[in-house]
Design an enzyme around this catalytic site. Structure first.
Site, mmCIF file in Angstrom:
data_model
loop_
_atom_site.group_PDB
_atom_site.id
_atom_site.type_symbol
_atom_site.label_atom_id
_atom_site.label_comp_id
_atom_site.label_asym_id
_atom_site.label_seq_id
_atom_site.Cartn_x
_atom_site.Cartn_y
_atom_site.Cartn_z
ATOM 1 N N ARG A 49 0.830 -1.222 0.000
ATOM 2 C CA ARG A 49 0.000 0.000 0.000
ATOM 3 C C ARG A 49 0.864 1.272 0.000
ATOM 4 N NH1 ARG A 49 -2.969 -3.727 -0.678
ATOM 5 N NH2 ARG A 49 -5.090 -3.977 0.111
ATOM 6 N N SER A 68 -10.607 -0.563 3.366
ATOM 7 C CA SER A 68 -9.857 -0.681 4.634
ATOM 8 C C SER A 68 -9.406 0.702 5.078
ATOM 9 C CB SER A 68 -8.604 -1.539 4.450
ATOM 10 O OG SER A 68 -8.941 -2.809 3.984
ATOM 11 N N GLU A 81 -4.643 3.866 6.174
ATOM 12 C CA GLU A 81 -4.377 3.629 4.756
ATOM 13 C C GLU A 81 -5.006 4.739 3.913
ATOM 14 O OE1 GLU A 81 -6.607 1.620 1.646
ATOM 15 O OE2 GLU A 81 -5.571 -0.199 2.330
HETATM 16 P P1 FAD Z 1 -8.778 8.750 -4.955
HETATM 17 O O1 FAD Z 1 -9.489 8.357 -3.699
HETATM 18 O O2 FAD Z 1 -9.423 9.750 -5.834
HETATM 19 O O3 FAD Z 1 -7.322 9.247 -4.575
HETATM 20 C C1 FAD Z 1 -6.521 8.510 -3.671
HETATM 21 C C2 FAD Z 1 -5.172 9.225 -3.513
HETATM 22 O O4 FAD Z 1 -4.462 9.163 -4.742
HETATM 23 C C3 FAD Z 1 -5.305 10.716 -3.204
HETATM 24 O O5 FAD Z 1 -4.221 11.081 -2.355
HETATM 25 C C4 FAD Z 1 -5.180 11.391 -4.559
HETATM 26 O O6 FAD Z 1 -4.694 12.714 -4.449
HETATM 27 C C5 FAD Z 1 -4.202 10.464 -5.266
HETATM 28 N N1 FAD Z 1 -4.414 10.364 -6.712
HETATM 29 C C6 FAD Z 1 -5.551 9.964 -7.332
HETATM 30 N N2 FAD Z 1 -5.362 9.957 -8.664
HETATM 31 C C7 FAD Z 1 -4.099 10.352 -8.884
HETATM 32 C C8 FAD Z 1 -3.321 10.570 -10.059
HETATM 33 N N3 FAD Z 1 -3.818 10.368 -11.281
HETATM 34 N N4 FAD Z 1 -2.033 10.998 -9.925
HETATM 35 C C9 FAD Z 1 -1.512 11.222 -8.687
HETATM 36 N N5 FAD Z 1 -2.195 11.050 -7.547
HETATM 37 C C10 FAD Z 1 -3.477 10.620 -7.641
HETATM 38 N N6 FAD Z 1 -7.781 -0.693 -2.252
HETATM 39 C C11 FAD Z 1 -6.975 -1.784 -2.395
HETATM 40 O O7 FAD Z 1 -5.751 -1.642 -2.571
HETATM 41 N N7 FAD Z 1 -7.478 -3.041 -2.344
HETATM 42 C C12 FAD Z 1 -8.792 -3.294 -2.153
HETATM 43 O O8 FAD Z 1 -9.212 -4.449 -2.114
HETATM 44 C C13 FAD Z 1 -9.661 -2.171 -2.001
HETATM 45 N N8 FAD Z 1 -10.986 -2.364 -1.788
HETATM 46 C C14 FAD Z 1 -11.806 -1.285 -1.627
HETATM 47 C C15 FAD Z 1 -13.177 -1.516 -1.414
HETATM 48 C C16 FAD Z 1 -14.051 -0.461 -1.266
HETATM 49 C C17 FAD Z 1 -15.509 -0.727 -1.047
HETATM 50 C C18 FAD Z 1 -13.550 0.873 -1.348
HETATM 51 C C19 FAD Z 1 -14.502 2.034 -1.235
HETATM 52 C C20 FAD Z 1 -12.201 1.116 -1.543
HETATM 53 C C21 FAD Z 1 -11.306 0.024 -1.680
HETATM 54 N N9 FAD Z 1 -9.927 0.217 -1.877
HETATM 55 C C22 FAD Z 1 -9.109 -0.871 -2.052
HETATM 56 C C23 FAD Z 1 -9.343 1.576 -1.878
HETATM 57 C C24 FAD Z 1 -9.437 2.292 -3.249
HETATM 58 O O9 FAD Z 1 -10.380 1.676 -4.072
HETATM 59 C C25 FAD Z 1 -8.098 2.319 -3.975
HETATM 60 O O10 FAD Z 1 -7.104 2.928 -3.179
HETATM 61 C C26 FAD Z 1 -8.184 3.060 -5.312
HETATM 62 O O11 FAD Z 1 -7.015 2.859 -6.057
HETATM 63 C C27 FAD Z 1 -8.414 4.561 -5.145
HETATM 64 O O12 FAD Z 1 -8.668 5.096 -6.422
HETATM 65 P P2 FAD Z 1 -9.375 6.496 -6.631
HETATM 66 O O13 FAD Z 1 -9.299 6.832 -8.070
HETATM 67 O O14 FAD Z 1 -10.731 6.462 -6.028
HETATM 68 O O15 FAD Z 1 -8.404 7.432 -5.795
HETATM 69 N N1 EPU Z 2 -10.867 -10.378 10.321
HETATM 70 C C1 EPU Z 2 -11.539 -10.463 11.519
HETATM 71 N N2 EPU Z 2 -12.539 -9.568 11.758
HETATM 72 C C2 EPU Z 2 -12.889 -8.615 10.849
HETATM 73 C C3 EPU Z 2 -12.183 -8.526 9.633
HETATM 74 C C4 EPU Z 2 -11.168 -9.436 9.395
HETATM 75 O O1 EPU Z 2 -11.253 -11.306 12.357
HETATM 76 O O2 EPU Z 2 -13.824 -7.863 11.147
HETATM 77 C C5 EPU Z 2 -9.829 -11.385 10.031
HETATM 78 C C6 EPU Z 2 -10.332 -12.394 8.993
HETATM 79 O O3 EPU Z 2 -11.046 -13.438 9.608
HETATM 80 C C7 EPU Z 2 -9.047 -12.883 8.380
HETATM 81 C C8 EPU Z 2 -8.173 -11.646 8.418
HETATM 82 O O4 EPU Z 2 -8.729 -10.776 9.403
HETATM 83 O O5 EPU Z 2 -8.459 -13.869 9.171
HETATM 84 C C9 EPU Z 2 -8.050 -10.929 7.071
HETATM 85 O O6 EPU Z 2 -9.330 -10.480 6.652
HETATM 86 P P1 EPU Z 2 -9.697 -10.244 5.105
HETATM 87 O O7 EPU Z 2 -9.334 -11.448 4.296
HETATM 88 O O8 EPU Z 2 -11.099 -9.774 5.052
HETATM 89 O O9 EPU Z 2 -8.724 -9.132 4.612
HETATM 90 P P2 EPU Z 2 -8.139 -7.811 5.292
HETATM 91 O O10 EPU Z 2 -6.752 -8.095 5.745
HETATM 92 O O11 EPU Z 2 -9.086 -7.281 6.296
HETATM 93 C C10 EPU Z 2 -7.018 -6.977 3.113
HETATM 94 C C11 EPU Z 2 -6.904 -5.692 2.367
HETATM 95 C C12 EPU Z 2 -8.144 -5.470 1.521
HETATM 96 C C13 EPU Z 2 -8.263 -6.609 0.523
HETATM 97 C C14 EPU Z 2 -8.371 -7.925 1.311
HETATM 98 C C15 EPU Z 2 -8.352 -9.137 0.381
HETATM 99 C C16 EPU Z 2 -5.483 -4.204 3.645
HETATM 100 C C17 EPU Z 2 -5.399 -3.007 4.526
HETATM 101 N N3 EPU Z 2 -6.708 -4.584 3.281
HETATM 102 O O12 EPU Z 2 -8.091 -6.832 4.038
HETATM 103 O O13 EPU Z 2 -7.973 -4.259 0.791
HETATM 104 O O14 EPU Z 2 -9.390 -6.456 -0.302
HETATM 105 O O15 EPU Z 2 -7.230 -8.054 2.194
HETATM 106 O O16 EPU Z 2 -7.097 -9.339 -0.135
HETATM 107 O O17 EPU Z 2 -4.458 -4.755 3.287
HETATM 108 C C18 EPU Z 2 -8.341 -1.895 0.917
HETATM 109 O O18 EPU Z 2 -7.116 -1.768 0.835
HETATM 110 O O19 EPU Z 2 -9.120 -0.920 0.979
HETATM 111 C C19 EPU Z 2 -8.919 -3.248 0.954
HETATM 112 C C20 EPU Z 2 -10.226 -3.478 1.073
#
Ligand code: FAD
Ligand code: EPU
Length: 336
Positions: free
Chosen positions: A162, A236, A332
Site C-alpha cells: 500500500r 480498509s 491507509e
Molecule cells: P482517490 O481516492 O481519488 O485518490 C486517492 C489518492 O491518490 C489521493 O491522495 C489522490 O490525491 C491520489 N491520486 C488519485 N489519482 C491520482 C493521479 N492520477 N495521480 C496522482 N495522484 C493521484 N484498495 C486496495 O488496494 N485493495 C482493495 O481491495 C480495495 N478495496 C476497496 C473496497 C471499497 C468498497 C472501497 C470504497 C475502496 C477500496 N480500496 C481498495 C481503496 C481504493 O479503491 C483504492 O485505493 C483506489 O485505487 C483509489 O482510487 P481512486 O481513483 O478512487 O483514488
Molecule cells: N478479520 C476479523 N474480523 C474482521 C475482519 C477481518 O477477524 O472484522 C480477520 C479475517 O477473519 C481474516 C483476516 O482478518 O483472518 C483478514 O481479513 P480479510 O481477508 O477480510 O482481509 P483484510 O486483511 O481485512 C485486506 C486488504 C483489503 C483486501 C483484502 C483481500 C489491507 C489493509 N486490506 O483486508 O484491501 O481487499 O485483504 O485481499 O491490506 C483496501 O485496501 O481498501 C482493501 C479493502
C-alpha cells in the site's frame, strides 16, 4: 478549461462526505495539463480520481484537479505478453473487464476495486494475493508545477505494501496520466488465498479461468465489503500492521487464534480487522460514523457523518488497539 467555483465534493468521494472545493477543474486532455501550470502557482491543489481512498475532514480551500483522461490501447505484444497503456481517468474495474474480455491475464484477482487506473500505482492496490506492481511496466506522470512529463519504470515507483513514491515524497507533485500494464497471454493463477478456492468450489468450477477467478473474487468482496453506493466507506481504513516475530509470539500466547502472516523480512503481518474486532469495535457507531458489522477494518458513514467524526472514531480505535495489543495502526486512507 472550465473551472467551477464552490463545488460540493459529496458526489466525488465514496465516504459521501459533504465537503466543498473552492475551485474544481476537470482534466480531459494534455492541453488542460499545460494550462494548469499557471493556475497551480497560486493555489494549493488536490488530485482527485474516483475518491474511494480519501477522507475529507474539512472544506478544500484550493483547486481540486479531477482526472478525466480517457483511453486504452494495446501498445506491444509478444508470444507470452501484451502491454496495454491505460489513461489515468479510466475506471479500474472497466479495465479489468476489458482484460477479461480479451483474455489478458494478471488483474483478475483485483476485480471490483473501486477508483480509477491513475490511483492504482499510488498505493499499489492489492487484493487476494496479488498487488498491481506485479503487472505495472511503467507509469507516466505530469509534474504539475514544472509542466513536463516523466516516465517512471516499475523500480522507480518504489512500490511496497500500500505504498509508492507517489504516496510518499512525490504526493501532489506528479499527476499520473497513464499506466502501462504487462499482462499474460497464458494465465498464472493465484488461488493461494483460501477463500478463492472455496468460492470456486461453491460455484462448481473445476478448471478455473480468469473470468471464474474474477467472479469468485467479486462474490467474496460483495459478501463482506459495503457497497459505497449504499453505505459510505473507503475500503480498509487502516493498513495491516507488521510486528517483530517476538511480539507476534507473545501476542499469540495470549490470543491463540490471532491470525499472522510471516513476511520475507522476518516480521509478521497481523490482521488489523481482527485486532479491531477483538478490541470490541465491530458494528459500533458514534452518531452516524461507524465500524462495519461484517468487516471491522472498514469505517462507514451511516448517513450524514462528517469527515471529522469519522476521523475521531479512527483516533479512538487507534488508541484502543494500541492499549490492548501494543500495536500502532497506520491509516491507509488519504486524509485531507
Ligand atoms: P482517490 O481516492 O481519488 O485518490 C486517492 C489518492 O491518490 C489521493 O491522495 C489522490 O490525491 C491520489 N491520486 C488519485 N489519482 C491520482 C493521479 N492520477 N495521480 C496522482 N495522484 C493521484 N484498495 C486496495 O488496494 N485493495 C482493495 O481491495 C480495495 N478495496 C476497496 C473496497 C471499497 C468498497 C472501497 C470504497 C475502496 C477500496 N480500496 C481498495 C481503496 C481504493 O479503491 C483504492 O485505493 C483506489 O485505487 C483509489 O482510487 P481512486 O481513483 O478512487 O483514488
Ligand atoms: N478479520 C476479523 N474480523 C474482521 C475482519 C477481518 O477477524 O472484522 C480477520 C479475517 O477473519 C481474516 C483476516 O482478518 O483472518 C483478514 O481479513 P480479510 O481477508 O477480510 O482481509 P483484510 O486483511 O481485512 C485486506 C486488504 C483489503 C483486501 C483484502 C483481500 C489491507 C489493509 N486490506 O483486508 O484491501 O481487499 O485483504 O485481499 O491490506 C483496501 O485496501 O481498501 C482493501 C479493502
Amino acid at each position: 478549461m472550465q473551472i467551477r467555483d464552490n463545488v460540493s465534493l459529496k458526489p466525488f468521494n465514496t465516504f459521501g462526505i459533504d465537503a466543498m472545493a473552492r475551485y474544481f477543474l476537470p482534466i480531459t486532455n494534455h492541453q488542460s495539463l499545460i494550462t494548469l501550470q499557471s493556475l497551480i502557482t497560486n493555489h494549493q491543489s488536490l488530485i482527485l480520481g474516483g475518491g474511494s481512498n480519501l477522507l475529507f475532514t474539512r472544506d478544500f480551500d484550493g483547486l481540486v484537479i479531477h482526472n478525466q483522461l480517457k483511453g486504452m490501447e494495446v501498445v506491444r505484444t509478444t508470444a507470452e505478453h501484451v502491454w496495454v497503456k491505460v489513461a489515468a481517468g479510466e475506471v479500474w474495474h472497466a479495465f479489468v473487464e476489458y482484460c477479461l474480455e480479451h483474455d489478458f491475464a494478471g488483474v483478475e484477482n483485483l476485480a471490483l476495486i473501486p477508483g480509477y487506473v491513475g490511483a492504482s500505482p499510488m498505493q499499489n492496490i492489492g487484493a487476494y494475493g496479488v498487488e498491481v506492481k506485479e503487472v505495472i511496466e511503467e507509469v507516466e506522470a505530469w509534474h504539475l508545477r514544472e509542466g513536463y512529463s516523466r516516465t517512471f519504470s516499475n523500480e522507480e515507483c518504489g512500490f511496497g505494501y500500500r505504498e509508492s513514491v507517489f504516496k510518499r515524497e512525490l504526493k501532489g507533485i506528479f499527476l499520473i496520466t497513464s499506466v502501462t500494464f504487462r499482462l499474460n497471454k497464458v494465465p498464472l493463477y493465484h488461488l493461494e488465498y483460501g477463500a478463492i478456492r472455496q468460492e470456486l468450489e461453491r460455484m462448481g468450477v473445476v478448471e478455473p479461468t480468469i473470468r471464474s477467478v474474477a467472479d469468485a473474487v467479486i462474490r467474496i468482496r460483495q459478501s463482506k465489503l459495503p457497497d459505497p453506493r449504499k453505505i459510505g466507506n473507503a475500503g480498509s481504513f487502516f493498513k495491516n500492521p507488521e510486528v517483530p516475530s517476538a511480539q507476534y509470539e507473545s501476542l499469540k500466547a495470549l490470543y491463540p487464534e490471532l491470525p499472522g502472516y510471516p513476511q520475507a523480512s522476518g516480521r509478521v503481518k497481523l490482521a488489523a480487522g481482527w485486532l479491531i474486532e477483538k478490541a470490541g469495535w465491530k458494528g459500533v457507531h458514534r452518531g452516524e460514523a461507524g465500524v462495519h458489522d461484517k468487516q471491522a477494518l472498514v469505517l462507514v458513514n451511516l448517513g450524514n457523518a462528517t469527515g471529522k467524526e469519522i476521523w475521531q472514531l479512527s483516533e479512538e480505535i487507534l488508541r484502543s488497539v494500541q492499549q490492548q495489543f501494543g500495536v500502532l495502526l497506520e491509516r491507509e486512507v488519504n486524509i485531507v
